[in-house]
Write a protein that holds these residues in place. Sequence first.
Motif, PDB file in Angstrom:
ATOM      1  N   TRP A 139       0.831  -1.210   0.000  1.00 44.77           N
ATOM      2  CA  TRP A 139       0.000   0.000   0.000  1.00 44.77           C
ATOM      3  C   TRP A 139       0.865   1.259   0.000  1.00 44.77           C
ATOM      4  O   TRP A 139       0.583   2.224  -0.709  1.00 44.77           O
ATOM      5  CB  TRP A 139      -0.934  -0.014   1.213  1.00 44.77           C
ATOM      6  CG  TRP A 139      -2.181  -0.792   0.968  1.00 44.77           C
ATOM      7  CD1 TRP A 139      -2.326  -2.147   0.986  1.00 44.77           C
ATOM      8  CD2 TRP A 139      -3.469  -0.260   0.640  1.00 44.77           C
ATOM      9  NE1 TRP A 139      -3.625  -2.498   0.695  1.00 44.77           N
ATOM     10  CE2 TRP A 139      -4.360  -1.357   0.489  1.00 44.77           C
ATOM     11  CE3 TRP A 139      -3.970   1.036   0.475  1.00 44.77           C
ATOM     12  CZ2 TRP A 139      -5.690  -1.194   0.161  1.00 44.77           C
ATOM     13  CZ3 TRP A 139      -5.313   1.206   0.159  1.00 44.77           C
ATOM     14  CH2 TRP A 139      -6.155   0.095   0.000  1.00 44.77           C
ATOM     15  N   MET A 140       1.931   1.228   0.803  1.00 44.74           N
ATOM     16  CA  MET A 140       2.824   2.380   0.881  1.00 44.74           C
ATOM     17  C   MET A 140       3.501   2.640  -0.471  1.00 44.74           C
ATOM     18  O   MET A 140       3.641   3.784  -0.906  1.00 44.74           O
ATOM     19  CB  MET A 140       3.877   2.148   1.958  1.00 44.74           C
ATOM     20  CG  MET A 140       4.836   3.319   2.167  1.00 44.74           C
ATOM     21  SD  MET A 140       5.954   3.012   3.542  1.00 44.74           S
ATOM     22  CE  MET A 140       6.824   1.558   2.966  1.00 44.74           C
ATOM     23  N   ALA A 141       3.903   1.566  -1.150  1.00 44.13           N
ATOM     24  CA  ALA A 141       4.578   1.712  -2.440  1.00 44.13           C
ATOM     25  C   ALA A 141       3.645   2.285  -3.502  1.00 44.13           C
ATOM     26  O   ALA A 141       4.047   3.151  -4.294  1.00 44.13           O
ATOM     27  CB  ALA A 141       5.124   0.361  -2.886  1.00 44.13           C
ATOM     28  N   LYS A 142       2.404   1.810  -3.537  1.00 47.19           N
ATOM     29  CA  LYS A 142       1.462   2.269  -4.557  1.00 47.19           C
ATOM     30  C   LYS A 142       1.125   3.744  -4.377  1.00 47.19           C
ATOM     31  O   LYS A 142       1.116   4.506  -5.349  1.00 47.19           O
ATOM     32  CB  LYS A 142       0.186   1.434  -4.519  1.00 47.19           C
ATOM     33  CG  LYS A 142       0.343   0.003  -4.999  1.00 47.19           C
ATOM     34  CD  LYS A 142       0.887  -0.066  -6.412  1.00 47.19           C
ATOM     35  CE  LYS A 142      -0.031   0.583  -7.432  1.00 47.19           C
ATOM     36  NZ  LYS A 142       0.516   0.501  -8.814  1.00 47.19           N
ATOM     37  N   TYR A 180      -5.544  -6.260  -2.406  1.00 45.37           N
ATOM     38  CA  TYR A 180      -5.303  -5.947  -3.820  1.00 45.37           C
ATOM     39  C   TYR A 180      -5.917  -4.608  -4.232  1.00 45.37           C
ATOM     40  O   TYR A 180      -5.591  -4.080  -5.299  1.00 45.37           O
ATOM     41  CB  TYR A 180      -5.871  -7.049  -4.709  1.00 45.37           C
ATOM     42  CG  TYR A 180      -5.206  -8.391  -4.525  1.00 45.37           C
ATOM     43  CD1 TYR A 180      -3.833  -8.485  -4.297  1.00 45.37           C
ATOM     44  CD2 TYR A 180      -5.930  -9.579  -4.581  1.00 45.37           C
ATOM     45  CE1 TYR A 180      -3.209  -9.699  -4.133  1.00 45.37           C
ATOM     46  CE2 TYR A 180      -5.309 -10.814  -4.423  1.00 45.37           C
ATOM     47  CZ  TYR A 180      -3.953 -10.868  -4.198  1.00 45.37           C
ATOM     48  OH  TYR A 180      -3.331 -12.074  -4.034  1.00 45.37           O
ATOM     49  N   LEU A 181      -6.779  -4.065  -3.396  1.00 45.83           N
ATOM     50  CA  LEU A 181      -7.403  -2.776  -3.700  1.00 45.83           C
ATOM     51  C   LEU A 181      -6.359  -1.665  -3.822  1.00 45.83           C
ATOM     52  O   LEU A 181      -6.617  -0.620  -4.433  1.00 45.83           O
ATOM     53  CB  LEU A 181      -8.410  -2.428  -2.603  1.00 45.83           C
ATOM     54  CG  LEU A 181      -9.466  -1.350  -2.900  1.00 45.83           C
ATOM     55  CD1 LEU A 181     -10.327  -1.769  -4.087  1.00 45.83           C
ATOM     56  CD2 LEU A 181     -10.334  -1.116  -1.676  1.00 45.83           C
ATOM     57  N   ALA A 182      -5.173  -1.905  -3.241  1.00 46.77           N
ATOM     58  CA  ALA A 182      -4.101  -0.915  -3.332  1.00 46.77           C
ATOM     59  C   ALA A 182      -3.700  -0.654  -4.783  1.00 46.77           C
ATOM     60  O   ALA A 182      -3.298   0.464  -5.137  1.00 46.77           O
ATOM     61  CB  ALA A 182      -2.884  -1.401  -2.538  1.00 46.77           C
ATOM     62  N   VAL A 183      -3.812  -1.676  -5.635  1.00 46.82           N
ATOM     63  CA  VAL A 183      -3.378  -1.543  -7.036  1.00 46.82           C
ATOM     64  C   VAL A 183      -4.252  -0.559  -7.812  1.00 46.82           C
ATOM     65  O   VAL A 183      -3.735   0.420  -8.373  1.00 46.82           O
ATOM     66  CB  VAL A 183      -3.330  -2.917  -7.731  1.00 46.82           C
ATOM     67  CG1 VAL A 183      -2.967  -2.753  -9.206  1.00 46.82           C
ATOM     68  CG2 VAL A 183      -2.326  -3.826  -7.028  1.00 46.82           C
ATOM     69  N   SER A 210      -2.945   3.255  -8.476  1.00 43.18           N
ATOM     70  CA  SER A 210      -2.732   3.554  -9.898  1.00 43.18           C
ATOM     71  C   SER A 210      -3.646   4.683 -10.369  1.00 43.18           C
ATOM     72  O   SER A 210      -3.235   5.522 -11.187  1.00 43.18           O
ATOM     73  CB  SER A 210      -2.976   2.299 -10.742  1.00 43.18           C
ATOM     74  OG  SER A 210      -2.078   1.269 -10.377  1.00 43.18           O
ATOM     75  N   ALA A 211      -4.871   4.707  -9.861  1.00 44.24           N
ATOM     76  CA  ALA A 211      -5.799   5.784 -10.225  1.00 44.24           C
ATOM     77  C   ALA A 211      -5.276   7.134  -9.725  1.00 44.24           C
ATOM     78  O   ALA A 211      -5.334   8.145 -10.443  1.00 44.24           O
ATOM     79  CB  ALA A 211      -7.180   5.500  -9.643  1.00 44.24           C
ATOM     80  N   LEU A 212      -4.757   7.137  -8.505  1.00 47.12           N
ATOM     81  CA  LEU A 212      -4.200   8.376  -7.966  1.00 47.12           C
ATOM     82  C   LEU A 212      -2.954   8.788  -8.751  1.00 47.12           C
ATOM     83  O   LEU A 212      -2.737   9.977  -9.025  1.00 47.12           O
ATOM     84  CB  LEU A 212      -3.857   8.196  -6.486  1.00 47.12           C
ATOM     85  CG  LEU A 212      -3.305   9.429  -5.757  1.00 47.12           C
ATOM     86  CD1 LEU A 212      -4.285  10.590  -5.850  1.00 47.12           C
ATOM     87  CD2 LEU A 212      -2.995   9.101  -4.304  1.00 47.12           C
ATOM     88  N   MET A 213      -2.154   7.806  -9.129  1.00 48.00           N
ATOM     89  CA  MET A 213      -0.959   8.090  -9.928  1.00 48.00           C
ATOM     90  C   MET A 213      -1.343   8.655 -11.296  1.00 48.00           C
ATOM     91  O   MET A 213      -0.709   9.587 -11.804  1.00 48.00           O
ATOM     92  CB  MET A 213      -0.151   6.807 -10.093  1.00 48.00           C
ATOM     93  CG  MET A 213       1.277   7.016 -10.546  1.00 48.00           C
ATOM     94  SD  MET A 213       2.193   5.455 -10.525  1.00 48.00           S
ATOM     95  CE  MET A 213       3.796   6.033 -11.112  1.00 48.00           C
ATOM     96  N   CYS A 214      -2.392   8.099 -11.895  1.00 43.96           N
ATOM     97  CA  CYS A 214      -2.898   8.598 -13.177  1.00 43.96           C
ATOM     98  C   CYS A 214      -3.356  10.044 -13.035  1.00 43.96           C
ATOM     99  O   CYS A 214      -3.062  10.899 -13.887  1.00 43.96           O
ATOM    100  CB  CYS A 214      -4.048   7.714 -13.657  1.00 43.96           C
ATOM    101  SG  CYS A 214      -4.698   8.165 -15.278  1.00 43.96           S
ATOM    102  N   PHE A 215      -4.069  10.325 -11.955  1.00 42.77           N
ATOM    103  CA  PHE A 215      -4.525  11.688 -11.689  1.00 42.77           C
ATOM    104  C   PHE A 215      -3.349  12.643 -11.538  1.00 42.77           C
ATOM    105  O   PHE A 215      -3.383  13.776 -12.037  1.00 42.77           O
ATOM    106  CB  PHE A 215      -5.394  11.709 -10.436  1.00 42.77           C
ATOM    107  CG  PHE A 215      -5.765  13.092  -9.981  1.00 42.77           C
ATOM    108  CD1 PHE A 215      -6.717  13.823 -10.671  1.00 42.77           C
ATOM    109  CD2 PHE A 215      -5.155  13.661  -8.869  1.00 42.77           C
ATOM    110  CE1 PHE A 215      -7.050  15.112 -10.265  1.00 42.77           C
ATOM    111  CE2 PHE A 215      -5.479  14.935  -8.456  1.00 42.77           C
ATOM    112  CZ  PHE A 215      -6.428  15.668  -9.153  1.00 42.77           C
TER     113      PHE A 215
END
Length: 209
Positions: free
Chosen positions: A82-85, A159-162, A166-171
């Motif tokens: 979670w921390m990495a994502k 797995y919800l971390a993925v 990723s959605a936050l990273m996309c944003f």
Amino acid sequence: MLLRILDRFEEILISVLMALAVILIFVAVVHRFSLGIAADLVGWARANDMETLQAMARSSFRWINSLKLTWAQEACIYLFVWMAKFGAAYGVRIGIHVGVDLLVNKLEGRSKKIMTIIAMSGGILFTAIVTWIGTKFVWHTYLGGQISADLEIKMWLVYLAVPLGSALMCFRFIQALRLYLTTGYIAHHDIGEIEGIEENADIAAEGKA
């Protein structure tokens, strides 16, 4: 206002996850060493015919052993996932991701702008795809009812971390692209802010002189 709340939440979440992982690892290591020390003390007391100390050591060993921390390793792995994502999204926001920008830095004017836009758009596309695939994977895991081995929690929560990360990273990539198109600014990490970098550079310069 909402962006400021999101930024703060992101920072707090990463800090809390990191703190929990460190504390858990520390407790697990202390627990493991305490078991070894108690076992050694039992053996030493038995060899030296010290029945009182032996009884105390046995009692301590049983008590420490009753504190089951077999789940600690699994929990640490999930915390770091979670921390990495979310840390990756934070990295995009402040510009600390490693990038091969040798070609881009050699370009100027319109060519440099086009290459930068292509690179950021690639980040948006990639993280959007990971978000979509991750969401489908989480959904199938939820339907399957899979649980973890030690913690016995629903794996879809892990797995919800993925998709979320990723959605936050996309944003953050969209945010960075918008900022670049409107102001020309790209968030980047100043290597000079790292402690010891300037000193080492000065020493290297003196050596060459």
